[in-house]
Design a protein around this motif. Sequence first.
Motif, PDB file in Angstrom:
ATOM      1  N   GLU A  25     -15.300   0.500   5.707  1.00 58.37           N
ATOM      2  CA  GLU A  25     -14.557  -0.323   4.751  1.00 58.37           C
ATOM      3  C   GLU A  25     -13.156   0.264   4.642  1.00 58.37           C
ATOM      4  N   VAL A  26     -12.133  -0.581   4.722  1.00 62.37           N
ATOM      5  CA  VAL A  26     -10.743  -0.115   4.730  1.00 62.37           C
ATOM      6  C   VAL A  26      -9.979  -0.831   3.618  1.00 62.37           C
ATOM      7  N   TYR A  27      -9.255  -0.045   2.804  1.00 62.81           N
ATOM      8  CA  TYR A  27      -8.413  -0.592   1.744  1.00 62.81           C
ATOM      9  C   TYR A  27      -7.016   0.012   1.875  1.00 62.81           C
ATOM     10  N   GLY A  60      14.148   2.422   3.432  1.00 60.40           N
ATOM     11  CA  GLY A  60      15.474   2.163   3.977  1.00 60.40           C
ATOM     12  C   GLY A  60      15.693   2.927   5.261  1.00 60.40           C
ATOM     13  N   GLU A  61      16.719   2.583   5.966  1.00 59.98           N
ATOM     14  CA  GLU A  61      17.033   3.254   7.231  1.00 59.98           C
ATOM     15  C   GLU A  61      17.327   4.732   6.978  1.00 59.98           C
ATOM     16  N   GLY A  62      16.751   5.571   7.828  1.00 59.34           N
ATOM     17  CA  GLY A  62      16.945   7.012   7.707  1.00 59.34           C
ATOM     18  C   GLY A  62      16.018   7.693   6.739  1.00 59.34           C
ATOM     19  N   ASP A  63      15.237   6.933   5.980  1.00 58.35           N
ATOM     20  CA  ASP A  63      14.340   7.535   4.991  1.00 58.35           C
ATOM     21  C   ASP A  63      12.997   7.910   5.608  1.00 58.35           C
ATOM     22  N   LEU A  64      12.181   8.551   4.782  1.00 59.42           N
ATOM     23  CA  LEU A  64      10.821   8.930   5.163  1.00 59.42           C
ATOM     24  C   LEU A  64       9.849   7.938   4.529  1.00 59.42           C
ATOM     25  N   ALA A  65       9.006   7.323   5.331  1.00 62.01           N
ATOM     26  CA  ALA A  65       8.040   6.347   4.823  1.00 62.01           C
ATOM     27  C   ALA A  65       6.624   6.864   5.047  1.00 62.01           C
ATOM     28  N   GLN A  66       5.762   6.617   4.065  1.00 57.61           N
ATOM     29  CA  GLN A  66       4.365   7.026   4.174  1.00 57.61           C
ATOM     30  C   GLN A  66       3.461   5.819   3.912  1.00 57.61           C
ATOM     31  N   LEU A  67       2.630   5.519   4.885  1.00 54.74           N
ATOM     32  CA  LEU A  67       1.649   4.449   4.767  1.00 54.74           C
ATOM     33  C   LEU A  67       0.280   5.081   4.570  1.00 54.74           C
ATOM     34  N   VAL A  68      -0.500   4.575   3.613  1.00 57.67           N
ATOM     35  CA  VAL A  68      -1.797   5.181   3.294  1.00 57.67           C
ATOM     36  C   VAL A  68      -2.870   4.101   3.260  1.00 57.67           C
ATOM     37  N   CYS A  69      -3.984   4.372   3.942  1.00 54.01           N
ATOM     38  CA  CYS A  69      -5.152   3.505   3.831  1.00 54.01           C
ATOM     39  C   CYS A  69      -6.346   4.356   3.410  1.00 54.01           C
ATOM     40  N   VAL A  70      -7.258   3.725   2.710  1.00 50.26           N
ATOM     41  CA  VAL A  70      -8.472   4.397   2.230  1.00 50.26           C
ATOM     42  C   VAL A  70      -9.632   3.881   3.068  1.00 50.26           C
ATOM     43  N   TYR A  88       1.764  -2.645  10.196  1.00 51.11           N
ATOM     44  CA  TYR A  88       0.958  -1.573  10.765  1.00 51.11           C
ATOM     45  C   TYR A  88      -0.499  -1.818  10.387  1.00 51.11           C
ATOM     46  N   THR A  89      -1.383  -1.588  11.334  1.00 48.53           N
ATOM     47  CA  THR A  89      -2.808  -1.820  11.109  1.00 48.53           C
ATOM     48  C   THR A  89      -3.563  -0.499  11.141  1.00 48.53           C
ATOM     49  N   CYS A  90      -4.317  -0.255  10.084  1.00 48.77           N
ATOM     50  CA  CYS A  90      -5.198   0.920   9.994  1.00 48.77           C
ATOM     51  C   CYS A  90      -6.608   0.439  10.348  1.00 48.77           C
ATOM     52  N   SER A  91      -7.169   0.964  11.450  1.00 47.11           N
ATOM     53  CA  SER A  91      -8.478   0.512  11.946  1.00 47.11           C
ATOM     54  C   SER A  91      -9.493   1.639  11.850  1.00 47.11           C
ATOM     55  N   ALA A  92     -10.710   1.276  11.477  1.00 49.97           N
ATOM     56  CA  ALA A  92     -11.805   2.250  11.370  1.00 49.97           C
ATOM     57  C   ALA A  92     -13.002   1.722  12.154  1.00 49.97           C
ATOM     58  N   VAL A  93     -13.612   2.611  12.963  1.00 53.29           N
ATOM     59  CA  VAL A  93     -14.724   2.227  13.828  1.00 53.29           C
ATOM     60  C   VAL A  93     -15.847   3.249  13.685  1.00 53.29           C
ATOM     61  N   SER A  94     -17.088   2.755  13.610  1.00 53.42           N
ATOM     62  CA  SER A  94     -18.267   3.619  13.611  1.00 53.42           C
ATOM     63  C   SER A  94     -19.366   2.891  14.375  1.00 53.42           C
ATOM     64  N   ASN A 118     -10.471  -3.203   9.352  1.00 48.12           N
ATOM     65  CA  ASN A 118      -9.062  -2.805   9.384  1.00 48.12           C
ATOM     66  C   ASN A 118      -8.338  -3.411   8.195  1.00 48.12           C
ATOM     67  N   ALA A 119      -7.145  -2.888   7.940  1.00 45.74           N
ATOM     68  CA  ALA A 119      -6.267  -3.400   6.885  1.00 45.74           C
ATOM     69  C   ALA A 119      -4.834  -3.261   7.364  1.00 45.74           C
ATOM     70  N   THR A 120      -3.966  -4.137   6.878  1.00 43.11           N
ATOM     71  CA  THR A 120      -2.579  -4.179   7.344  1.00 43.11           C
ATOM     72  C   THR A 120      -1.628  -3.795   6.216  1.00 43.11           C
ATOM     73  N   ILE A 121      -0.624  -2.993   6.581  1.00 45.35           N
ATOM     74  CA  ILE A 121       0.431  -2.594   5.651  1.00 45.35           C
ATOM     75  C   ILE A 121       1.768  -3.004   6.258  1.00 45.35           C
ATOM     76  N   ARG A 122       2.611  -3.643   5.460  1.00 46.54           N
ATOM     77  CA  ARG A 122       3.912  -4.072   5.941  1.00 46.54           C
ATOM     78  C   ARG A 122       4.982  -3.081   5.498  1.00 46.54           C
ATOM     79  N   LEU A 123       5.732  -2.550   6.440  1.00 43.70           N
ATOM     80  CA  LEU A 123       6.870  -1.679   6.155  1.00 43.70           C
ATOM     81  C   LEU A 123       8.130  -2.540   6.205  1.00 43.70           C
TER      82      LEU A 123
END
Length: 413
Positions: free
Chosen positions: A164-166, A175-185, A233-239, A245-250
């Motif tokens: 299960e992905v959230y 913004g340009e030049g910044d640090l971005a963090q994408l998180v999925c559970v 960006y897509t966070c995918s989990a397989v077992s 999977n879940a998608t995050i838009r930057l």
Amino acid sequence: MLMFKQALPDGEQVMLFVGNLTLRPFMRLTKVGNSFTLSGVRRSHAGRYVCRIETSPAIEVTHTLDVQYPATVRRVGEEMQQVLKGSTVTLECMTEGNPPAAITWSHQHAHLPAAKQANKQGQSIITLENVDKQLEGTYTCTASNGVGAPSSASTTIQVEYPPEVYTEQAMVHTGEGDLAQLVCVVEGRPTPTVSWTKGGLSVDPTRHMSKHNGRHHHGLTISGVTTEDFGEYTCSAVSPLGSANATIRLTGLPRTPKITSSPAGGEKTTYTLTWETETYTPITMYRLQYRERVDEYMNSIKQAPRQWTIGLHNNRTFWSHHGLAGNIQHMSHPIVDLQPATDYEAVVSVENKFGWSGDSEVFHFYTRKEMAVGHSTSGGEMATHTQPLLLLFLLPLLLLFVSSPLLTVSHFS
């Protein structure tokens, strides 16, 4: 001669004393006169005891010894059970004790879920149907009969289920030049394998660092963001049990504005609307829409809503504040030529070089509702003229009343 014997459940009788002679010294049975004392009582000592005097006819007296002892409980089955999501689980425990024990079940850190329960003498069974991860944990069977401390036995259930992905944020602003963090559970058992992709392609490991922070949190860090990094960006989990999977838009778009002004306007025909937005790139334009609000009565008779007044404005009317959590920009706009004591509603959106934000929530406000002094409820000038006329009419009466002899002291004495 007095004989003392034990009657076994199968009907056999075991001689213990004949006269003063003991035949079972290991039972710690002593005789004083016609009384017998049993020391170190055990469960096996429970039963019927017979005193017999051989006369004609013989005389017998029967005593029943009931030995009470604390309840004990034991688990039936494995201490740890791994089961598939949706399956049925049966938990069982057996108990001994005298008097018979009462059996209760509990669930670790939670109320016992709805379950079928069957209790028999010395046995208790609960059945959990259609199990899922909320039913995981340790189940404890406790037996108590009021003699000594209660006894417990536990079984732990682990539920195997597909991944299960959230997402913590479906859209991340940067913004340009910044640090971005994408998180999925990510959750699942067995533990899923997690990967990140953008546009169906694996992310560049030299610029995108994936990490596992804690039991379920998986993060993707993008340093020195460029316009090419914007996208989904897509966070995918397989077992072995499946995938998810879940998608995050930057994005570099500004965040949807939040209106911060008070609904109560201080002026009769103007109102200053204020709002804030998070953006990492300067705001270039904003769109403001407002209209007179139709009251509930007008809505009930299906009166057509007022037309929106829409205006596009450049960024000259805003000021900015750089917050610790990002770039928070505060903006304001005076709305003029409004009607006094009137309800309005407004919507605002903002634009930077990457495009437009979403529309804010509809905001309700009203112009000053106090009525002007000297005006009637109908808007006329009646009250303004009435007050001086009343004073002119009452003044002669007041002077006449003060000069009247009825107010002398002698009149009241």
